[in-house]
Design a protein around this motif. Structure first.
Motif, mmCIF file in Angstrom:
data_model
loop_
_atom_site.group_PDB
_atom_site.id
_atom_site.type_symbol
_atom_site.label_atom_id
_atom_site.label_comp_id
_atom_site.label_asym_id
_atom_site.label_seq_id
_atom_site.Cartn_x
_atom_site.Cartn_y
_atom_site.Cartn_z
ATOM 1 N N HIS A 14 0.842 -1.201 0.000
ATOM 2 C CA HIS A 14 0.000 0.000 0.000
ATOM 3 C C HIS A 14 0.878 1.253 0.000
ATOM 4 C CE1 HIS A 14 -2.780 3.085 1.393
ATOM 5 N NE2 HIS A 14 -3.740 2.311 0.910
ATOM 6 N N ASP A 15 1.863 1.287 0.882
ATOM 7 C CA ASP A 15 2.759 2.440 0.959
ATOM 8 C C ASP A 15 3.535 2.632 -0.343
ATOM 9 O OD1 ASP A 15 1.878 2.751 3.568
ATOM 10 O OD2 ASP A 15 3.730 1.988 4.477
ATOM 11 N N GLU A 51 0.780 3.670 -3.297
ATOM 12 C CA GLU A 51 -0.239 4.702 -3.089
ATOM 13 C C GLU A 51 0.046 6.006 -3.823
ATOM 14 O OE1 GLU A 51 -0.761 5.815 0.991
ATOM 15 O OE2 GLU A 51 1.382 6.012 1.332
ATOM 16 N N ASP A 52 1.296 6.295 -4.106
ATOM 17 C CA ASP A 52 1.630 7.554 -4.766
ATOM 18 C C ASP A 52 1.704 7.437 -6.288
ATOM 19 O OD1 ASP A 52 1.697 8.986 -2.383
ATOM 20 O OD2 ASP A 52 3.826 8.564 -2.059
ATOM 21 N N ALA A 53 1.305 6.288 -6.821
ATOM 22 C CA ALA A 53 1.270 6.151 -8.285
ATOM 23 C C ALA A 53 0.261 7.140 -8.856
ATOM 24 C CB ALA A 53 0.899 4.719 -8.666
ATOM 25 N N ASP A 54 0.407 7.451 -10.114
ATOM 26 C CA ASP A 54 -0.476 8.392 -10.795
ATOM 27 C C ASP A 54 -1.700 7.621 -11.309
ATOM 28 O OD1 ASP A 54 -1.483 10.680 -11.965
ATOM 29 O OD2 ASP A 54 -0.131 10.590 -13.694
ATOM 30 N N TYR A 55 -2.711 7.498 -10.444
ATOM 31 C CA TYR A 55 -3.929 6.752 -10.782
ATOM 32 C C TYR A 55 -4.821 7.572 -11.681
ATOM 33 C CZ TYR A 55 -2.537 3.307 -7.377
ATOM 34 O OH TYR A 55 -1.844 2.333 -6.702
ATOM 35 N N ALA A 77 6.388 5.193 -8.891
ATOM 36 C CA ALA A 77 5.992 5.418 -7.499
ATOM 37 C C ALA A 77 6.898 4.689 -6.512
ATOM 38 C CB ALA A 77 4.543 4.959 -7.293
ATOM 39 N N ASP A 95 -7.517 3.225 -7.922
ATOM 40 C CA ASP A 95 -6.806 3.612 -6.704
ATOM 41 C C ASP A 95 -6.055 2.411 -6.131
ATOM 42 O OD1 ASP A 95 -8.564 2.216 -4.794
ATOM 43 O OD2 ASP A 95 -9.990 3.823 -5.181
ATOM 44 N N VAL A 96 -5.355 2.635 -5.043
ATOM 45 C CA VAL A 96 -4.417 1.660 -4.515
ATOM 46 C C VAL A 96 -5.083 0.442 -3.869
ATOM 47 C CG1 VAL A 96 -4.115 2.778 -2.262
ATOM 48 C CG2 VAL A 96 -2.234 1.448 -3.245
#
Length: 85
Positions: free
Chosen positions: A12-13, A16-20, A31, A66-67
């Motif tokens: 998750h960590d 989570e910062d990927a460009d969704y 990410a 999303d993540v």
């Protein structure tokens, strides 16, 4: 925290910062702190992002908005591959 819970949190960590939305595993690489060499590990469980894609990637159904659904599918793939007892 069990290995499984720890790995879930690391995934998750990491993602989570990927460009969704993401439409392929390659969309996730930027990410990750060490790209495809990023290692996820807890207890006896250890794999790189590249290994994750080749060994447990069959459960992923891109695109992801999303993540959370991504991590759910990755964890299901790891379960299927016998990463967790």
């Amino acid at each position: 925290m069990s290995d499984k819970d720890d790995i879930r949190q690391q995934l998750h960590d990491g993602f989570e910062d990927a460009d969704y939305p993401v439409s392929s595993p390659m969309d996730l690489v930027p990410a990750l702190p060490n790209g495809p060499s990023t290692t996820f590990e807890s207890g006896d469980v250890s794999f790189t992002a590249m290994e994750l894609n080749t060994q447990a990637g069959g459960r992923q159904e891109f695109p992801y908005e999303d993540v959370d659904p991504l991590v759910d599918d990755v964890m299901a793939g790891l379960d299927d591959e016998g990463y967790f007892d």
